[in-house]
Design a protein around this motif. Structure first.
Motif, PDB file in Angstrom:
ATOM      1  N   ALA A  98      -9.766  11.554  10.486  1.00 48.01           N
ATOM      2  CA  ALA A  98      -8.388  11.997  10.702  1.00 48.01           C
ATOM      3  C   ALA A  98      -8.068  12.128  12.190  1.00 48.01           C
ATOM      4  O   ALA A  98      -6.987  11.730  12.644  1.00 48.01           O
ATOM      5  CB  ALA A  98      -8.167  13.335   9.995  1.00 48.01           C
ATOM      6  N   ALA A  99      -9.009  12.681  12.965  1.00 47.05           N
ATOM      7  CA  ALA A  99      -8.775  12.919  14.389  1.00 47.05           C
ATOM      8  C   ALA A  99      -8.600  11.624  15.168  1.00 47.05           C
ATOM      9  O   ALA A  99      -7.841  11.563  16.139  1.00 47.05           O
ATOM     10  CB  ALA A  99      -9.926  13.737  14.983  1.00 47.05           C
ATOM     11  N   THR A 100      -9.303  10.563  14.745  1.00 47.63           N
ATOM     12  CA  THR A 100      -9.242   9.283  15.453  1.00 47.63           C
ATOM     13  C   THR A 100      -8.244   8.312  14.824  1.00 47.63           C
ATOM     14  O   THR A 100      -8.182   7.160  15.212  1.00 47.63           O
ATOM     15  CB  THR A 100     -10.628   8.624  15.493  1.00 47.63           C
ATOM     16  N   TYR A 101      -7.494   8.799  13.860  1.00 43.72           N
ATOM     17  CA  TYR A 101      -6.490   7.989  13.159  1.00 43.72           C
ATOM     18  C   TYR A 101      -7.087   6.758  12.504  1.00 43.72           C
ATOM     19  O   TYR A 101      -6.494   5.690  12.490  1.00 43.72           O
ATOM     20  CB  TYR A 101      -5.334   7.620  14.090  1.00 43.72           C
ATOM     21  N   GLU A 102      -8.295   6.949  11.914  1.00 46.13           N
ATOM     22  CA  GLU A 102      -8.806   5.909  11.032  1.00 46.13           C
ATOM     23  C   GLU A 102      -7.892   5.794   9.813  1.00 46.13           C
ATOM     24  O   GLU A 102      -7.726   4.718   9.243  1.00 46.13           O
ATOM     25  CB  GLU A 102     -10.243   6.222  10.616  1.00 46.13           C
ATOM     26  N   PHE A 103      -7.302   6.941   9.430  1.00 51.17           N
ATOM     27  CA  PHE A 103      -6.151   6.926   8.526  1.00 51.17           C
ATOM     28  C   PHE A 103      -4.926   6.735   9.418  1.00 51.17           C
ATOM     29  O   PHE A 103      -4.705   7.538  10.324  1.00 51.17           O
ATOM     30  CB  PHE A 103      -6.014   8.253   7.770  1.00 51.17           C
ATOM     31  N   LEU A 154       1.657  10.678  14.365  1.00 47.54           N
ATOM     32  CA  LEU A 154       1.365  10.662  15.799  1.00 47.54           C
ATOM     33  C   LEU A 154       2.712  10.847  16.489  1.00 47.54           C
ATOM     34  O   LEU A 154       3.404   9.891  16.836  1.00 47.54           O
ATOM     35  CB  LEU A 154       0.708   9.334  16.181  1.00 47.54           C
ATOM     36  N   ASP A 155       3.074  12.109  16.631  1.00 47.91           N
ATOM     37  CA  ASP A 155       4.434  12.484  17.007  1.00 47.91           C
ATOM     38  C   ASP A 155       4.446  13.167  18.371  1.00 47.91           C
ATOM     39  O   ASP A 155       3.664  14.092  18.618  1.00 47.91           O
ATOM     40  CB  ASP A 155       4.997  13.427  15.936  1.00 47.91           C
ATOM     41  N   ALA A 156       5.324  12.709  19.260  1.00 49.70           N
ATOM     42  CA  ALA A 156       5.345  13.220  20.629  1.00 49.70           C
ATOM     43  C   ALA A 156       5.627  14.718  20.676  1.00 49.70           C
ATOM     44  O   ALA A 156       4.990  15.452  21.434  1.00 49.70           O
ATOM     45  CB  ALA A 156       6.370  12.460  21.459  1.00 49.70           C
ATOM     46  N   LYS A 157       6.577  15.208  19.878  1.00 50.91           N
ATOM     47  CA  LYS A 157       6.912  16.638  19.891  1.00 50.91           C
ATOM     48  C   LYS A 157       5.731  17.472  19.402  1.00 50.91           C
ATOM     49  O   LYS A 157       5.402  18.518  19.980  1.00 50.91           O
ATOM     50  CB  LYS A 157       8.137  16.879  19.010  1.00 50.91           C
ATOM     51  N   GLN A 158       5.067  17.019  18.341  1.00 53.20           N
ATOM     52  CA  GLN A 158       3.921  17.761  17.820  1.00 53.20           C
ATOM     53  C   GLN A 158       2.791  17.806  18.844  1.00 53.20           C
ATOM     54  O   GLN A 158       2.172  18.851  19.058  1.00 53.20           O
ATOM     55  CB  GLN A 158       3.437  17.127  16.523  1.00 53.20           C
ATOM     56  N   VAL A 159       2.516  16.673  19.488  1.00 48.57           N
ATOM     57  CA  VAL A 159       1.453  16.632  20.499  1.00 48.57           C
ATOM     58  C   VAL A 159       1.828  17.502  21.694  1.00 48.57           C
ATOM     59  O   VAL A 159       0.987  18.226  22.245  1.00 48.57           O
ATOM     60  CB  VAL A 159       1.172  15.180  20.936  1.00 48.57           C
ATOM     61  N   PHE A 160       3.094  17.469  22.097  1.00 47.13           N
ATOM     62  CA  PHE A 160       3.557  18.319  23.191  1.00 47.13           C
ATOM     63  C   PHE A 160       3.339  19.793  22.847  1.00 47.13           C
ATOM     64  O   PHE A 160       2.867  20.578  23.681  1.00 47.13           O
ATOM     65  CB  PHE A 160       5.042  18.061  23.464  1.00 47.13           C
ATOM     66  N   TYR A 180      -7.482  12.247  20.024  1.00 47.39           N
ATOM     67  CA  TYR A 180      -7.127  10.825  20.100  1.00 47.39           C
ATOM     68  C   TYR A 180      -6.225  10.551  21.303  1.00 47.39           C
ATOM     69  O   TYR A 180      -6.433   9.586  22.048  1.00 47.39           O
ATOM     70  CB  TYR A 180      -6.433  10.379  18.812  1.00 47.39           C
ATOM     71  N   VAL A 181      -5.236  11.409  21.526  1.00 45.87           N
ATOM     72  CA  VAL A 181      -4.320  11.231  22.662  1.00 45.87           C
ATOM     73  C   VAL A 181      -5.081  11.366  23.972  1.00 45.87           C
ATOM     74  O   VAL A 181      -4.862  10.596  24.923  1.00 45.87           O
ATOM     75  CB  VAL A 181      -3.165  12.249  22.589  1.00 45.87           C
ATOM     76  N   ASP A 187       7.693  13.212  28.224  1.00 46.72           N
ATOM     77  CA  ASP A 187       7.833  11.770  28.467  1.00 46.72           C
ATOM     78  C   ASP A 187       6.470  11.132  28.749  1.00 46.72           C
ATOM     79  O   ASP A 187       6.212   9.994  28.345  1.00 46.72           O
ATOM     80  CB  ASP A 187       8.811  11.491  29.615  1.00 46.72           C
ATOM     81  N   GLN A 188       5.562  11.884  29.397  1.00 48.01           N
ATOM     82  CA  GLN A 188       4.206  11.377  29.623  1.00 48.01           C
ATOM     83  C   GLN A 188       3.470  11.211  28.293  1.00 48.01           C
ATOM     84  O   GLN A 188       2.799  10.198  28.068  1.00 48.01           O
ATOM     85  CB  GLN A 188       3.423  12.335  30.523  1.00 48.01           C
ATOM     86  N   ILE A 189       3.618  12.195  27.433  1.00 50.69           N
ATOM     87  CA  ILE A 189       2.977  12.126  26.124  1.00 50.69           C
ATOM     88  C   ILE A 189       3.531  10.971  25.314  1.00 50.69           C
ATOM     89  O   ILE A 189       2.791  10.256  24.623  1.00 50.69           O
ATOM     90  CB  ILE A 189       3.157  13.471  25.385  1.00 50.69           C
ATOM     91  N   THR A 190       4.826  10.756  25.387  1.00 52.79           N
ATOM     92  CA  THR A 190       5.454   9.641  24.659  1.00 52.79           C
ATOM     93  C   THR A 190       4.849   8.309  25.071  1.00 52.79           C
ATOM     94  O   THR A 190       4.573   7.443  24.227  1.00 52.79           O
ATOM     95  CB  THR A 190       6.978   9.636  24.899  1.00 52.79           C
ATOM     96  N   GLU A 191       4.603   8.138  26.360  1.00 54.35           N
ATOM     97  CA  GLU A 191       4.010   6.883  26.840  1.00 54.35           C
ATOM     98  C   GLU A 191       2.591   6.708  26.329  1.00 54.35           C
ATOM     99  O   GLU A 191       2.191   5.611  25.926  1.00 54.35           O
ATOM    100  CB  GLU A 191       4.018   6.861  28.384  1.00 54.35           C
ATOM    101  N   VAL A 192       1.818   7.791  26.331  1.00 52.19           N
ATOM    102  CA  VAL A 192       0.446   7.716  25.825  1.00 52.19           C
ATOM    103  C   VAL A 192       0.450   7.393  24.332  1.00 52.19           C
ATOM    104  O   VAL A 192      -0.369   6.603  23.850  1.00 52.19           O
ATOM    105  CB  VAL A 192      -0.310   9.039  26.094  1.00 52.19           C
ATOM    106  N   ILE A 193       1.378   7.976  23.591  1.00 51.58           N
ATOM    107  CA  ILE A 193       1.464   7.723  22.155  1.00 51.58           C
ATOM    108  C   ILE A 193       1.817   6.275  21.869  1.00 51.58           C
ATOM    109  O   ILE A 193       1.310   5.672  20.916  1.00 51.58           O
ATOM    110  CB  ILE A 193       2.464   8.702  21.502  1.00 51.58           C
ATOM    111  N   LYS A 194       2.677   5.680  22.672  1.00 52.77           N
ATOM    112  CA  LYS A 194       2.986   4.248  22.510  1.00 52.77           C
ATOM    113  C   LYS A 194       1.710   3.410  22.626  1.00 52.77           C
ATOM    114  O   LYS A 194       1.477   2.495  21.841  1.00 52.77           O
ATOM    115  CB  LYS A 194       4.000   3.805  23.560  1.00 52.77           C
ATOM    116  N   LEU A 195       0.886   3.746  23.605  1.00 54.83           N
ATOM    117  CA  LEU A 195      -0.390   3.044  23.767  1.00 54.83           C
ATOM    118  C   LEU A 195      -1.296   3.312  22.559  1.00 54.83           C
ATOM    119  O   LEU A 195      -2.017   2.430  22.096  1.00 54.83           O
ATOM    120  CB  LEU A 195      -1.085   3.512  25.048  1.00 54.83           C
ATOM    121  N   GLY A 196      -1.234   4.549  22.051  1.00 56.51           N
ATOM    122  CA  GLY A 196      -2.047   4.899  20.900  1.00 56.51           C
ATOM    123  C   GLY A 196      -1.674   4.111  19.657  1.00 56.51           C
ATOM    124  O   GLY A 196      -2.549   3.603  18.945  1.00 56.51           O
TER     125      GLY A 196
END
Length: 247
Positions: free
Chosen positions: A42-47, A95-101, A182-183, A228-237
């Motif tokens: 779950a942590a590595t988004y294998e799902f 994998l949500d920017a607001k949740q990660v923030f 993961y992020v 906005d930094q997190i959003t960019e990392v999530i796009k890469l993710g």
């Protein structure tokens, strides 16, 4: 009756049938091992984000029965690694920017509270040990495996947490670290490590000086991330997740 005949009479019917399916192999996994395995998935988004967890397929894949599997899934849902809805059952967290923030903000609150305790409670010898380990880790090349570099970074923060001598903070930090792992791994893959190492050294210097204000300021700079930094990392993710699934 001969010995062979006696054995045949006592044997179950399917033991005599060469076409009978082989008995299902029993798993040797303990509940804690099942937990760690699925938590890592779950942590590595294998799902994939939002993916429904097929309990039947997962139990076959791990060779475990449904009862301990369901207990683990419920525990991971409570801890924030999975979600559950009435119609879909268990699903992978988004994998949500607001949740990660929000998680980064939570982590920052934890670590600044931990730092204040460490300033008061850590011994000089413990701080010197942390410094020695951190300086040793600087010898590991920046182009090493990202998972290894992330493990070193997490180890620094967990060692710092233990200096505060509050196990509730330690447990809470371990949980939030796993949920943003993961992020942070994506971040590490994209050149974050040199800054991380230098900042760790500065944090230790402030701790050695028992300068609580400087320590909190350094941690705020070290941990805080703009949305906005997190959003960019999530796009890469997302790119990594769906590229990986095609391999």
């Amino acid at each position: 009756m001969t010995q062979a005949g006696t054995r045949a009479a006592l044997a179950p019917d399917d033991a005599l049938d060469p076409d009978a399916p082989a008995p299902r192999k029993r798993t040797s996994l303990s509940s804690s091992a099942i937990y760690e395995r699925i938590k890592n998935m779950a942590a590595t988004y294998e799902f994939k984000p939002g993916e429904r967890i097929n309990e039947i397929e997962l139990s076959k894949r791990l060779e475990v029965s449904r009862t301990p599997l369901r207990e683990v899934l419920n525990q991971l849902m409570v801890e924030g690694f999975l979600e559950r809805t009435a119609n879909k059952g268990f699903t992978s967290r988004p994998l949500d920017a607001k949740q990660v923030f929000d998680l980064y903000e939570y982590r920052l609150g934890l670590e600044t509270a931990i730092a204040r305790l460490a300033c008061k409670r850590a011994t000089d010898a413990e701080i010197n040990d942390l410094e020695a380990i951190t300086l040793r880790d600087t010898s590991i090349p920046d182009d090493s495996d990202s998972a290894e570099l992330l493990a070193l970074d997490e180890d620094f923060h967990m060692r710092l947490a233990r200096l505060g001598r509050n196990e509730e903070f330690v447990r809470a930090l371990a949980n939030v670290n796993a949920r943003i792992q993961y992020v942070r791994w994506i971040d590490m893959r994209n050149g974050r490590r040199p800054y991380t190492q230098a900042e760790h050294i500065s944090i230790i210097e402030a701790l050695k000086a028992r300068d609580e204000a400087a320590l909190v300021t350094l941690l705020e700079s070290h941990i805080a991330r703009r949305q906005d930094q997190i959003t960019e990392v999530i796009k890469l993710g997302y790119s990594e997740i769906y590229t990986r699934s095609k391999l």
